[in-house]
Design a protein around this motif. Structure first.
Motif, PDB file in Angstrom:
ATOM      1  N   PHE A  50      68.157 -10.662 -26.432  1.00 24.92           N
ATOM      2  CA  PHE A  50      69.109 -11.483 -25.594  1.00 24.92           C
ATOM      3  C   PHE A  50      68.828 -13.000 -26.500  1.00 24.92           C
ATOM      4  O   PHE A  50      67.946 -13.321 -27.059  1.00 24.92           O
ATOM      5  CB  PHE A  50      68.827 -11.849 -23.972  1.00 24.92           C
ATOM      6  CG  PHE A  50      68.954 -10.809 -23.526  1.00 24.92           C
ATOM      7  CD1 PHE A  50      70.321  -9.941 -22.939  1.00 24.92           C
ATOM      8  CD2 PHE A  50      67.700  -9.890 -22.978  1.00 24.92           C
ATOM      9  CE1 PHE A  50      70.270  -8.961 -22.214  1.00 24.92           C
ATOM     10  CE2 PHE A  50      67.750  -8.580 -22.490  1.00 24.92           C
ATOM     11  CZ  PHE A  50      69.124  -8.180 -22.236  1.00 24.92           C
ATOM     12  N   HIS A  54      78.926 -19.579 -23.084  1.00 26.90           N
ATOM     13  CA  HIS A  54      79.747 -19.022 -24.043  1.00 26.90           C
ATOM     14  C   HIS A  54      80.173 -20.218 -25.003  1.00 26.90           C
ATOM     15  O   HIS A  54      80.962 -21.180 -24.689  1.00 26.90           O
ATOM     16  CB  HIS A  54      80.814 -18.635 -23.488  1.00 26.90           C
ATOM     17  CG  HIS A  54      80.455 -17.041 -22.691  1.00 26.90           C
ATOM     18  ND1 HIS A  54      80.921 -16.004 -22.753  1.00 26.90           N
ATOM     19  CD2 HIS A  54      79.281 -16.862 -22.064  1.00 26.90           C
ATOM     20  CE1 HIS A  54      80.304 -15.011 -22.085  1.00 26.90           C
ATOM     21  NE2 HIS A  54      79.555 -15.457 -21.615  1.00 26.90           N
ATOM     22  N   GLU A  61      74.055  -8.842 -25.667  1.00 23.13           N
ATOM     23  CA  GLU A  61      73.483  -9.167 -24.619  1.00 23.13           C
ATOM     24  C   GLU A  61      74.313  -8.387 -23.598  1.00 23.13           C
ATOM     25  O   GLU A  61      73.971  -8.285 -22.507  1.00 23.13           O
ATOM     26  CB  GLU A  61      73.468 -10.652 -24.097  1.00 23.13           C
ATOM     27  CG  GLU A  61      72.565 -11.614 -25.235  1.00 23.13           C
ATOM     28  CD  GLU A  61      73.418 -11.740 -26.360  1.00 23.13           C
ATOM     29  OE1 GLU A  61      72.647 -12.492 -27.204  1.00 23.13           O
ATOM     30  OE2 GLU A  61      74.530 -11.399 -26.684  1.00 23.13           O
ATOM     31  N   SER A  62      75.568  -8.474 -23.850  1.00 24.70           N
ATOM     32  CA  SER A  62      76.302  -7.341 -22.602  1.00 24.70           C
ATOM     33  C   SER A  62      76.218  -5.916 -22.778  1.00 24.70           C
ATOM     34  O   SER A  62      76.543  -5.254 -21.810  1.00 24.70           O
ATOM     35  CB  SER A  62      77.902  -7.739 -22.842  1.00 24.70           C
ATOM     36  OG  SER A  62      78.123  -7.144 -24.247  1.00 24.70           O
ATOM     37  N   LYS A  65      66.941 -15.372 -16.692  1.00 23.47           N
ATOM     38  CA  LYS A  65      68.190 -14.156 -16.399  1.00 23.47           C
ATOM     39  C   LYS A  65      67.848 -13.179 -17.504  1.00 23.47           C
ATOM     40  O   LYS A  65      67.767 -12.107 -17.227  1.00 23.47           O
ATOM     41  CB  LYS A  65      69.454 -14.697 -16.510  1.00 23.47           C
ATOM     42  CG  LYS A  65      70.568 -13.564 -16.111  1.00 23.47           C
ATOM     43  CD  LYS A  65      72.018 -14.343 -16.205  1.00 23.47           C
ATOM     44  CE  LYS A  65      73.119 -13.030 -15.904  1.00 23.47           C
ATOM     45  NZ  LYS A  65      74.390 -13.507 -16.110  1.00 23.47           N
ATOM     46  N   ALA A  66      67.675 -13.800 -18.700  1.00 18.34           N
ATOM     47  CA  ALA A  66      67.603 -12.672 -19.864  1.00 18.34           C
ATOM     48  C   ALA A  66      66.185 -11.934 -19.508  1.00 18.34           C
ATOM     49  O   ALA A  66      66.114 -10.645 -19.792  1.00 18.34           O
ATOM     50  CB  ALA A  66      67.190 -13.410 -21.025  1.00 18.34           C
ATOM     51  N   ALA A  85      72.763 -22.796 -21.476  1.00 17.90           N
ATOM     52  CA  ALA A  85      73.410 -21.223 -21.402  1.00 17.90           C
ATOM     53  C   ALA A  85      74.782 -21.790 -21.372  1.00 17.90           C
ATOM     54  O   ALA A  85      75.308 -22.544 -20.826  1.00 17.90           O
ATOM     55  CB  ALA A  85      72.685 -20.473 -20.277  1.00 17.90           C
ATOM     56  N   GLU A 113      72.170 -16.873 -22.845  1.00 19.37           N
ATOM     57  CA  GLU A 113      71.639 -16.629 -21.398  1.00 19.37           C
ATOM     58  C   GLU A 113      70.759 -17.538 -20.930  1.00 19.37           C
ATOM     59  O   GLU A 113      69.875 -17.920 -21.823  1.00 19.37           O
ATOM     60  CB  GLU A 113      71.272 -15.020 -21.302  1.00 19.37           C
ATOM     61  CG  GLU A 113      72.246 -14.087 -21.876  1.00 19.37           C
ATOM     62  CD  GLU A 113      73.459 -13.866 -20.875  1.00 19.37           C
ATOM     63  OE1 GLU A 113      73.231 -14.539 -19.672  1.00 19.37           O
ATOM     64  OE2 GLU A 113      74.004 -12.958 -21.042  1.00 19.37           O
ATOM     65  N   GLU A 114      70.601 -17.558 -19.794  1.00 23.31           N
ATOM     66  CA  GLU A 114      69.688 -18.372 -18.858  1.00 23.31           C
ATOM     67  C   GLU A 114      68.138 -17.587 -19.509  1.00 23.31           C
ATOM     68  O   GLU A 114      68.095 -16.510 -19.404  1.00 23.31           O
ATOM     69  CB  GLU A 114      69.490 -18.571 -17.529  1.00 23.31           C
ATOM     70  CG  GLU A 114      70.719 -19.379 -17.315  1.00 23.31           C
ATOM     71  CD  GLU A 114      70.429 -20.795 -17.520  1.00 23.31           C
ATOM     72  OE1 GLU A 114      69.388 -21.105 -17.956  1.00 23.31           O
ATOM     73  OE2 GLU A 114      71.288 -21.935 -17.093  1.00 23.31           O
TER      74      GLU A 114
END
Length: 705
Positions: A465, A608, A684-685, A638-639, A606, A634-635
């Protein structure tokens, strides 16, 4: 104990000193001379062509003159003199007899054997002392003897006798090798005594004063002020200041060309009457009606007004000649034509300063204008002209036959994508191209290095991530597919991957080695990579028959914010690649997947982030790529949570934990089939199959399979 200094009276040591000193100076100068004598472009591949225009000889002459500038005449003579001095010193070393220094030996002095008894020693000494005593001995004129020689000889035999009979003196001889006890050191200075004797000392002082008081400060000062006179781009600071004053946020290619005419470097070309001679003729030619543009020189009305507003002088003539060069205007004057081709390389070097100024402001428009101007100068094309004019023998009439009345220019790639019969029907004919000229144009087009981008994505080495402020790598995958290439192979999906090196592979991490695909795992089907030495392969020199320099193409990769018109990530420049571009014959493309990487820091928040990625070649018009790429940040928390969730799973059936679980009566889950990890900005998705994966963006011209 004392230290005695003596000059090299025998003349044996000083040739060693001079040889060593000359060697230290001459060897680096020799390497510098060889480097400057060697043509740097000789090691680069070239596009194979037999095309020559009417002024090819003039362009070749200017290229040779530029190479000769690096070959300083003083450097040549300095190297010759250095080797001559070293040769003479070697001759002296070989022919000069080395002085011999005998050890002090009382037996040799008395001329008796070391086994002699005390009686024999006393008898021999008595005979010698009677013969050599200063009161009795008389010098022999036939042997050139003097009283001083006999006295010294008598003292010597007395010391030898005492060393063999007196216990204290004998101990000195045994312990120190001398009857007088411990002796001082004697240091010989490797300079002839004549240099500092007989009144020559003042000349030595004068020499040192000139070397260290005049010459050394002059050389250091010249070097220091020379570095201050030029910017790091090699442009005179005065020229850079002038170009800076011409900078505008809305500047276009025509404005950049006008700005480049302010350089001080042109003044050497147009001294005295040369500043105005032929100016009216040049202006009348570039202001004449053109075939593809309103003015023959390709300049716009605004550019024409700027030229006319200038006072007569070097700058106005330079600007007029630049437009004559870009418009490929025939001036019917040998001196003017030579000056036309001479100003273009100077403008190209000045463009580096404008590029640096544009980067300082980080505005997209001026930066792109700088790169596009570089393309125009190398290819001798006016702004907004057809890219087809880059091909050999293509004239405005031929271009008009291809494009017709269309307002959109046809690119070289688009023209070469047409069937051969269609191309031939458009450009071969009366007042157009002959069959031979057509074949030559097609041959050159098929050798032009067009970098077709297949995929671009973001990643963080060793991580799944991207988190705020992490070190992000932009990975650009592409192949060199020359226009008109046939039988282009499909892309191997494995070539689009960027495998992280092992943690202990420092060479691969530092970039000295690359990950090379060597096969596939028979069980999992996953590709196997090994570290291999990084190759550095340059693209062929630019096909630029009108540009009076050899130029190696460069590709600039950078990210911009299209909404704000600002540069988000400054350009990364690539002139060498890790895979061969053409086969050994220099014509057959390899279609090898190239990898370009650029590292930058991720945004601090964080989200897009959508950028426009530009891949710009500085040597060819219409060979650029522009595409959108999305960076997902990503945060950090969260990651970390997502990574932890991925690590917690049921035991696989073929793992040790799975076997133990089954032994206890549990039902382990089946192993999921391996997925290709694209490691892009949307990795990351978790997959490449999602429709919203915008990080792995592909160009329309390079399909994936």
């Amino acid at each position: 104990m004392s230290t005695d200094y003596a000059y090299d009276e025998e003349g044996f040591l000083w040739p060693f000193f001079v040889f060593t000193l000359t060697l230290i100076i001459t060897i680096p100068l020799t390497f510098l001379l060889i480097k400057r004598s060697r043509d740097p472009a000789a090691s680069f591949p070239r596009i194979q062509t037999s095309f020559k225009h009417d002024h090819t000889d003039t362009v070749d002459t200017l290229r040779k003159q530029e190479r000769r500038k690096d070959r300083k005449l003083w450097l040549f003579f300095a190297v010759i003199a250095g080797w001559a001095v070293m040769g003479y010193m070697l001759y002296l070393i070989q022919t000069t007899e080395a002085p011999t220094h005998k050890l002090w030996n009382p037996y040799d002095i008395l001329n008796i054997p070391e086994t002699a008894t005390e009686k024999q020693i006393k008898s021999t000494y008595k005979k010698l002392s009677l013969r050599l005593h200063p009161d009795k001995a008389k010098p022999d004129p036939s042997k050139n003897e003097t009283i001083e020689d006999l006295t010294a000889r008598y003292v010597e035999i007395s010391k030898a006798y005492q060393a063999l009979t007196d216990e204290e003196i004998r101990n000195n001889y045994i312990q120190y090798g001398n009857p007088d006890g411990k002796q001082g050191y004697s240091i010989n200075i490797a300079l002839p005594k004549v240099i500092v004797s007989d009144g020559n000392g003042k000349y030595v002082v004068l020499l040192y004063s000139v070397l260290f008081g005049v010459l050394l400060p002059y050389l250091v000062g010249s070097w220091w002020y020379g570095t201050l006179r030029r910017s790091k781009e090699g442009v005179l600071m005065e020229s850079a200041n002038r170009i800076f004053r011409e900078y505008k946020d809305t500047i276009d290619e025509g404005g950049v060309i006008t700005a480049l005419s302010t350089g001080k470097e042109y003044e050497e070309l147009f001294k005295g009457d040369k500043a105005d001679s032929g100016l009216s003729k040049v202006e009348s030619r570039i202001f004449a009606e053109g075939e593809l543009s309103p003015l023959a020189g390709g300049l716009s009305v605004k550019d024409k007004e700027k030229l006319e507003d200038l006072d007569s002088g070097p700058r106005r003539k330079v600007l007029a000649l630049l437009w004559a060069y870009l418009g490929r205007i025939e001036l019917d004057d040998a001196e003017l034509n030579k000056a036309k081709f001479a100003v273009a390389p100077i403008a190209h070097s000045l463009n580096k300063a404008f590029n640096a100024i544009s980067l300082a402001y980080m505005n997209t428009g001026p930066l792109l204008a700088s790169y596009y101007t570089s393309q125009l100068l190398i290819q001798a094309l006016p702004p907004k002209s057809s890219p087809l004019l880059q091909l050999p023998y293509f004239t405005p009439a031929v271009v008009k036959a291809v494009e017709g009345d269309s307002r959109i220019h046809t690119s070289v790639q688009s023209f070469m994508d047409r069937p051969d019969t269609k191309r031939r029907s458009l450009v071969v004919g009366k007042n157009l191209l002959s069959e031979e000229q057509y074949r030559e144009a097609v041959s050159v087009a098929k050798q032009l290095p067009f970098l077709r981008v297949a995929k671009a994505y973001f990643k963080v080495t060793g991580e799944r991530f991207i988190v705020p402020s992490s070190l992000v790598t932009l990975v650009v995958k592409g192949r060199f597919v020359p226009p008109g290439s046939e039988k282009v192979p499909d892309i191997d999906p494995n070539d689009l991957e960027d495998v992280d090196p092992a943690e202990d592979d420092l060479d691969a991490i530092s970039g000295r080695k690359t990950q090379k695909l060597v096969g596939k795992d028979e069980k999992t089907g996953k590709p196997i990579y090994e570290s291999a030495e990084t190759e550095h392969i340059a693209a062929p020199l630019a096909a630029a028959p009108y540009f009076a320099r050899d130029h190696s193409p460069r590709w600039h990769v950078f990210l911009t914010d299209s909404k704000q018109g600002r540069v988000a990530v400054p350009p990364f420049t690539f002139a060498q690649f890790d895979r061969p571009i053409f086969a050994a014959d220099g014509r057959t493309p390899t279609f090898a997947m190239q990898t370009l990487k650029a590292q930058f820091q991720a945004p601090p928040q964080a989200g897009h982030y959508t950028f426009v990625m530009h891949v710009v070649c500085d040597s060819y018009v219409g060979f650029d790529t522009k595409m959108e790429v999305t960076l997902i940040v990503e945060e950090a928390s969260k990651a970390a949570a997502m990574a932890a969730d991925d690590e917690i799973s049921e035991p696989d059936e073929d793992s040790i934990a799975g076997i133990m679980h089954a032994a206890k009566g549990g039902q382990p889950k089946k192993r999921k089939p391996a997925k290709e990890d694209d490691s892009d900005s949307d990795e990351e998705s978790g997959t490449d199959d999602e429709d919203d994966d915008t990080s792995a963006t592909n160009t329309d011209t390079e399909p994936e399979n």
